[in-house]
Structures are given as C-alpha cells and as structure tokens.
Design a protein around this motif. Structure first.
Motif, PDB file in Angstrom:
ATOM      1  N   GLN A 100      -3.732 -43.636 -23.877  1.00 48.56           N
ATOM      2  CA  GLN A 100      -3.572 -42.610 -22.843  1.00 48.56           C
ATOM      3  C   GLN A 100      -2.899 -43.185 -21.595  1.00 48.56           C
ATOM      4  OE1 GLN A 100      -7.151 -40.285 -22.323  1.00 48.56           O
ATOM      5  NE2 GLN A 100      -6.414 -39.427 -20.394  1.00 48.56           N
ATOM      6  N   LEU A 101      -3.324 -44.360 -21.175  1.00 55.06           N
ATOM      7  CA  LEU A 101      -2.722 -44.994 -19.989  1.00 55.06           C
ATOM      8  C   LEU A 101      -1.252 -45.349 -20.254  1.00 55.06           C
ATOM      9  CD1 LEU A 101      -5.761 -47.255 -19.061  1.00 55.06           C
ATOM     10  CD2 LEU A 101      -4.850 -45.403 -17.640  1.00 55.06           C
ATOM     11  N   LEU A 102      -0.983 -45.867 -21.449  1.00 59.04           N
ATOM     12  CA  LEU A 102       0.387 -46.258 -21.800  1.00 59.04           C
ATOM     13  C   LEU A 102       1.306 -45.035 -21.853  1.00 59.04           C
ATOM     14  CD1 LEU A 102       1.587 -49.023 -22.416  1.00 59.04           C
ATOM     15  CD2 LEU A 102       1.172 -48.606 -24.840  1.00 59.04           C
ATOM     16  N   SER A 103       0.761 -43.914 -22.298  1.00 63.60           N
ATOM     17  CA  SER A 103       1.593 -42.714 -22.477  1.00 63.60           C
ATOM     18  C   SER A 103       2.049 -42.125 -21.141  1.00 63.60           C
ATOM     19  CB  SER A 103       0.824 -41.648 -23.266  1.00 63.60           C
ATOM     20  OG  SER A 103      -0.192 -41.084 -22.451  1.00 63.60           O
ATOM     21  N   GLU A 104       1.474 -42.564 -20.040  1.00 68.00           N
ATOM     22  CA  GLU A 104       1.865 -42.057 -18.720  1.00 68.00           C
ATOM     23  C   GLU A 104       3.130 -42.723 -18.193  1.00 68.00           C
ATOM     24  OE1 GLU A 104       0.545 -39.484 -17.061  1.00 68.00           O
ATOM     25  OE2 GLU A 104      -0.760 -39.192 -18.810  1.00 68.00           O
TER      26      GLU A 104
END
Ligand code: ZN
Length: 287
Positions: A100-104
């Motif tokens: 989730q953090l990477l997808s930002e």
C-alpha cells in the motif's frame, strides 16, 4: 522531491499486525507489549517531522534497549526485523501495508529523486538507530534503490542535516531552487545545481542543499538532460528561429506546473534564459 500525502495507516495497527506472527510466542508477547511505545513514538515523530525537527528525536534513538550496539537477539534487533522479516517478504503478515505504501509513488517514481523507479521503502529515520519507528508508516517513503542506498543510515543531528521528507515538506516547492546552467560557446554543456533563492528560510535552504548532495541528483539528472536536448534540437530545427525563445519559455512553464523543481523545469528555464542557446546553441551536438 515529489510531495506525497501522509499515509492514512495507523502506526499501532501496522505494528500489531506485523508482530502478530512473530515466533516463539514469548517473543510475540515481548514485541506486542511495546505497542504503546511504538504508537507514542509515531505521534512524536509526526509532530517533529511537521516542524522540520526530526533531529530533536534523539531520546528515541536505540530505544527501548538503550545504547548501541544492539544485542544479538535483543529486543532492538527484533524490532528492526519486524520490518525485514514481517513486512517486506511476500506473504508476511505486514506485506499488504508495504504494498500500500509503495503504491502511493506518483507514476511509480521515487519520491526522493523524482526519476528512479520506486521499488523499495526508505526509512526517513533509519531503523537501526530508531527501532521503535521500523514499521511506522509516516517513516516509510517509496523510493528507488539508489536513493535508499545513498541516504543510508544517516540520522540528522541538526535541522539542517535533514533531507527533504515527501510527506511533510511539500512547501519546499513554494520556492524555485533547482537550476540548470548552460555553458557555451564553444563547448555546449549543462549542469544541475541546488541554488536556494535569497528569500528562502535558511533551514529550508540548507535542507535543499543537503537533499541534492546526499542523493547525488546532479549525477542523476545530467544524462537525462542530454537525451532531452538531442530530441529538442530536432524539434527546434523545424521552428521559425524567432519562435524558439517563446517555445522554450512555454515548455519551462508547462513543466513547472508539474513540479517547479523537477529537472525538466530547471532545464527549460535554463535554456529559455540563454540567448546563445536560442540563437546558436540548439544547433550544437549536445552530449
Ligand atoms: Zn530516487
């Protein structure tokens, strides 16, 4: 630096989920006993980061164990492992948070250099020095591997030593501080520089320089500009010469809308300011 919204994930929830699968059970209990400390450290972190004051969190260094080096098998080492073993591996209990953090990452790009592929998370404050912040979402920034490597394990000792934080430092783009210098004639050359304007507050100015130097951004942007200049030269040969200065100014403005301190905006600003480039320089072989 690409500004990003602060993650909406709750630090306590992330920590509790990541440590839920720790084995043996005694270790899991030891880790989960620390959830209040982790949650409190996350609140302190966010307050400090919002005030450009991450250097004031020295009291959290090497906690809860105390001074370095971490004891093998000690709780600090286990907290650090919470990231490496319980958040990063596929199918680990915290992997969804990692993804989730990477997808930002905007367009999948590194939030620190704006150019590389974001394929890892960087700890803004290093996990070895700050074990309590090892899986704190606001401390985890999507970056490329080069930026992650260059930033290393540095912990800021002063306000000026802080590199820019994508979740908290978006106001740095209220100022134009990235410039490209066009050299020539006779040898055409381009180089990128961090040049904070005189009205920029001194701590911001120092941090911009720190960011630019630590992440070796000049080295990253120069080859990108060479490629762009060769393509641009072909386009400019098709334009009536008197239209070239205006075309360069428009390109600079278009890129600045994206981000005033991206290398493309700096490049076109530099070109638009160079009378020599608009009249003769674009005909040169740029490398
Ligand atoms: Zn990067």
């Amino acid at each position: 630096m690409l500004p990003l919204p602060k993650p909406g994930l709750d630090a306590r929830t992330v920590f509790t989920t990541c440590t839920a699968t720790a084995r043996p059970e005694t270790l899991r209990a030891r880790l989960q006993d620390l959830k209040d400390h982790v949650a409190k450290a996350a609140v302190e972190y966010e307050t400090a980061a919002a005030g450009q004051a991450l250097h004031t969190l020295g009291h959290l260094q090497h906690q809860p164990d105390g001074k370095p080096p971490p004891t093998a098998g000690g709780i600090n080492e286990q907290l650090t492992k919470t990231y490496k073993s319980r958040m990063v591996p596929k199918r680990s209990s915290g992997r969804d948070f990692y993804d989730q953090l990477l997808s930002e990452a905007p367009d999948g790009r590194c939030a620190l250099c704006g150019q590389g592929l974001a394929d890892t998370l960087d700890h803004q404050l290093p996990k070895t020095a700050y074990p309590l912040l090892a899986v704190t979402p606001a401390n985890l920034v999507p970056t490329c591997r080069d930026c992650n490597f260059y930033k290393g394990e540095q912990a800021p000792a002063t306000a000026e030593e802080q590199t820019l934080h994508p979740y908290f430092d978006g106001h740095v783009h209220d100022y134009v501080w990235l410039t490209a210098r066009i050299a020539g004639p006779p040898e055409p050359a381009i180089s990128f520089h961090a040049t904070p304007p005189p009205d920029m507050p001194p701590v911001w100015a120092a941090r911009v320089l720190r960011h630019f130097t630590t992440l070796k951004l000049a080295r990253l942007y120069n080859p990108q500009a060479g490629l762009e200049l060769r393509s641009l030269s072909r386009s400019l040969h098709r334009l009536p010469p008197k239209e070239i200065p205006e075309h360069l100014r428009e390109r600079a403005a278009d890129w600045a809308e994206e981000n005033p301190n991206c290398w493309q905006a700096a490049l076109y600003r530099g070109l638009a300011e160079s009378t020599w480039y608009a009249e003769e320089g674009y005909k040169e072989p740029w490398h």
